[in-house]
Design a protein around this motif. Structure first.
Motif, PDB file in Angstrom:
ATOM      1  N   LEU A   4       0.815  -1.219   0.000  1.00 22.45           N
ATOM      2  CA  LEU A   4       0.000   0.000   0.000  1.00 22.45           C
ATOM      3  C   LEU A   4       0.854   1.276   0.000  1.00 22.45           C
ATOM      4  CD1 LEU A   4      -2.647  -1.233   2.602  1.00 22.45           C
ATOM      5  CD2 LEU A   4      -2.923  -1.101   0.121  1.00 22.45           C
ATOM      6  N   TYR A   7      -0.187   4.019  -2.024  1.00 19.50           N
ATOM      7  CA  TYR A   7      -1.591   4.397  -1.802  1.00 19.50           C
ATOM      8  C   TYR A   7      -1.818   5.107  -0.469  1.00 19.50           C
ATOM      9  CZ  TYR A   7      -2.162   1.248  -5.729  1.00 19.50           C
ATOM     10  OH  TYR A   7      -2.051   0.648  -6.962  1.00 19.50           O
ATOM     11  N   ASN A   8      -0.727   5.544   0.203  1.00 25.34           N
ATOM     12  CA  ASN A   8      -0.938   6.367   1.414  1.00 25.34           C
ATOM     13  C   ASN A   8       0.127   7.462   1.432  1.00 25.34           C
ATOM     14  OD1 ASN A   8       1.132   5.558   3.879  1.00 25.34           O
ATOM     15  ND2 ASN A   8       0.854   3.871   2.443  1.00 25.34           N
ATOM     16  N   ALA A  16      -1.610  -5.390   1.900  1.00 27.25           N
ATOM     17  CA  ALA A  16      -3.024  -5.775   2.003  1.00 27.25           C
ATOM     18  C   ALA A  16      -3.165  -7.149   1.368  1.00 27.25           C
ATOM     19  CB  ALA A  16      -3.896  -4.778   1.250  1.00 27.25           C
ATOM     20  N   PHE A  19      -6.635  -6.390  -2.869  1.00 27.13           N
ATOM     21  CA  PHE A  19      -6.758  -4.978  -3.255  1.00 27.13           C
ATOM     22  C   PHE A  19      -7.584  -4.901  -4.540  1.00 27.13           C
ATOM     23  CE2 PHE A  19      -5.312  -1.177  -5.497  1.00 27.13           C
ATOM     24  CZ  PHE A  19      -5.173  -0.236  -4.478  1.00 27.13           C
ATOM     25  N   GLY A  48      -5.653   7.926   0.515  1.00 31.61           N
ATOM     26  CA  GLY A  48      -4.807   7.523   1.648  1.00 31.61           C
ATOM     27  C   GLY A  48      -4.096   8.704   2.299  1.00 31.61           C
ATOM     28  N   VAL A  61      -8.832  -4.306   0.542  1.00 29.61           N
ATOM     29  CA  VAL A  61      -8.814  -2.846   0.393  1.00 29.61           C
ATOM     30  C   VAL A  61      -9.592  -2.486  -0.872  1.00 29.61           C
ATOM     31  CG1 VAL A  61      -7.347  -0.851  -0.094  1.00 29.61           C
ATOM     32  CG2 VAL A  61      -6.690  -2.468   1.688  1.00 29.61           C
ATOM     33  N   LYS A  63     -10.216   0.414  -3.254  1.00 27.01           N
ATOM     34  CA  LYS A  63      -9.721   1.746  -3.642  1.00 27.01           C
ATOM     35  C   LYS A  63     -10.788   2.425  -4.495  1.00 27.01           C
ATOM     36  CE  LYS A  63      -6.422   4.731  -5.302  1.00 27.01           C
ATOM     37  NZ  LYS A  63      -7.089   6.000  -5.055  1.00 27.01           N
TER      38      LYS A  63
END
Ligand code: FAD
Ligand code: EPU
Length: 333
Positions: A4, A7-8, A16, A19, A48, A61, A63
Motif C-alpha cells: 500500500l 496508496y498512502n 493488504a 486490493f 490515503g 482494500v 480503492k
C-alpha cells in the motif's frame, strides 16, 4: 498481496491481502453480494491522505476510483454540482473555481478524494464542506442499496460526521452534491488570505484569487506529501471548557483561542506541541515537521509503529505540561 506504499501519503509500507480498484457502483454491488465478501474485513481507501497503517491489512482494500462531475440543477443564484466519490478533491475545487462557482475555493489543495471529504467534514481557512454540502449517496454495505444523506443526517461537526460514529464502516460514499453560488460571497477573513491579497495588490478579489492565496499559504506551511510523507494535521485542535482555557491563559498568555460550539473554545494543538519542545525534532526516519508542529513526517523508510509511538509520546508530554489531551485526526489502521 499488494504493497500500500503508493496508496498512502505517509509513504508507509504495509501489505493488504487483497486490493480491488472500484470504478463503478455496479462492480461494487457485485463485490459486496459475493458470499466471500463477509468473510474478511474491508477498508475503503481514497487517496490515503488521512490514514496511518501500523501493520499489514489482513483483508480487502477497496480503492475508490469512481469518476465523474456533473451539474444536477441550477437556478438564478445557485448551481448544484455532483461529483463521484473517487474524484480528486482539488480537481473538483479547480473545476468549480474555473467556472466561477463559489463556496469551496477556501478548500483548495486539500489532498484526498471527494468521497472521503464528508468523513471528517474537511475544513480549512474558515470554511468546511458542511457549508455547501447538499447531499451524498452511499452504498449500504449490508443491503448493497444506495442511500441518500442530507446535511443534517450527516451530523457534521469539527472534523466529525456520522460516518466516524453510528455509520462507521457501514457505507461506501459514492457521490457528493454541493450547492454552490453563481454570485460568490468571498470569505477572506481567516488567517493570512487578506494580507496576501493586499501584497499582490488585488483590490477586488475573485474566487480564483482566493484559491491562489490559499494554495500559496498552504504551500508555505505544509509539506508536499509527494516530497515528504505526511497526512496533514496528525491531531485535532482540542476543544476545551472556557474555565480550563482561562486557567491555562494565566500561565501562558500567548495561548490563542477560537470560538467553538456550546461556549467552548478551540486551542491550537500546534502551539501546545511546539511549546512542549517537539517542533522540528527528528527521530531516525520520522519526526515532527519543522514548519508545522501538528504534522508528523516520514522522511522515508519510517514505519506506522514508529509514528504511532511518537504520537503517544507527544500526547503524554502535552498532557503533562498543559493538562490537555490531544486526539488523533488521522485514521489509525
Ligand atoms: P483516505 O485517507 O483514503 O481515507 C480516510 C478515511 O475515510 C478512512 O477511514 C477511509 O476508510 C474513509 N473513506 C475514504 N473514502 C471513503 C468513502 N468513499 N466512503 C466511506 N469511507 C471512506 N484535512 C482537512 O480537513 N483540512 C486540511 O486542511 C487538510 N490538509 C491536509 C494537508 C495534507 C498535506 C495532507 C496529507 C492531508 C490533509 N488533510 C486535511 C487530511 C486529508 O486531506 C482529508 O482527510 C481527506 O479528506 C482524506 O481523503 P482521502 O481520500 O485521502 O481519504
Ligand atoms: N502554530 C504554532 N506552531 C506551529 C504551527 C502553528 O504555534 O508549528 C500556531 C499558529 O501560530 C497559529 C495556530 O497555531 O496561531 C494555528 O496554526 P495554523 O493556522 O497553521 O492551523 P492549524 O490549527 O495548525 C488547522 C487545520 C488544518 C488547516 C488549517 C488552516 C486542524 C487539526 N488542522 O491547522 O487542517 O489546513 O487549520 O485552516 O484543524 C488537516 O486537517 O490535516 C489540516 C492540515
Amino acid at each position: 498481496m499488494t504493497n500500500l506504499l503508493p496508496y498512502n501519503t505517509f509513504g508507509i509500507s504495509a501489505f493488504a491481502s487483497q486490493f480491488v480498484e472500484v470504478s463503478s457502483v455496479s462492480q461494487l454491488q457485485s463485490l459486496i453480494k459475493d458470499k466471500s465478501f463477509s468473510e474478511k474485513p474491508f477498508l475503503i481507501l481514497g487517496e490515503g491522505s488521512n490514514v496511518l497503517f501500523t501493520k499489514d491489512y489482513e483483508g480487502l482494500v477497496l480503492k475508490n476510483s469512481l469518476k465523474g462531475i456533473e451539474v444536477t440543477k441550477e437556478d438564478e443564484n445557485h448551481i448544484w454540482v455532483r461529483a463521484a466519490g473517487g474524484e480528486v478533491w482539488h480537481n473538483l475545487v479547480m473545476h468549480c473555481v474555473n467556472k466561477g462557482w463559489g463556496g469551496i475555493e477556501n478548500l483548495s489543495l486539500i489532498p484526498g478524494t471527494v468521497g472521503a471529504a464528508p468523513m471528517q467534514n474537511i475544513g480549512a481557512y474558515g470554511v468546511e464542506i458542511k457549508d455547501t454540502f447538499e447531499e451524498l449517496e452511499a452504498l449500504n454495505i449490508q443491503t448493497s442499496e444506495l442511500e441518500k444523506f442530507n446535511n443534517e443526517q450527516c451530523k457534521f461537526g469539527y472534523r466529525e460526521s456520522i460516518f466516524k460514529h453510528d455509520a462507521k464502516g457501514k457505507f461506501f460514499i459514492t457521490s457528493v452534491t454541493f450547492k454552490l453560488n453563481k454570485k460568490p460571497i468571498l470569505n477572506t477573513s481567516y488567517g493570512d488570505i487578506e494580507t496576501l491579497l493586499k501584497e499582490w495588490n488585488i483590490v477586488k478579489p475573485t474566487i480564483a484569487d482566493v484559491s491562489k492565496a490559499v494554495i500559496a499559504i498552504r504551500q508555505s506551511k505544509l509539506p508536499d506529501p509527494t516530497v515528504l510523507g505526511n497526512a496533514g494535521s496528525f491531531f485535532k485542535n482540542p476543544v476545551i471548557e472556557i474555565l480550563q482555557f482561562e486557567k491555562l491563559q494565566k500561565d501562558y498568555p500567548a495561548l490563542k483561542s477560537f470560538p467553538a460550539p456550546d461556549g467552548k473554545v478551540k486551542i491550537p494543538a500546534a502551539w501546545l506541541i511546539e511549546q512542549a519542545g517537539w517542533k522540528g525534532k527528528r527521530f531516525g526516519n520520522i519526526g515532527v515537521h519543522e514548519k508545522q508542529a501538528l504534522v508528523l513526517v516520514n522522511y522515508g523508510g519510517g514505519t506506522g509503529k514508529e509514528l504511532i509511538d511518537l504520537a503517544y509520546k507527544i500526547i503524554d508530554s502535552v498532557n503533562g505540561k498543559f493538562g490537555v489531551v490531544l486526539n488523533p485526526e488521522v485514521n489509525i489502521i
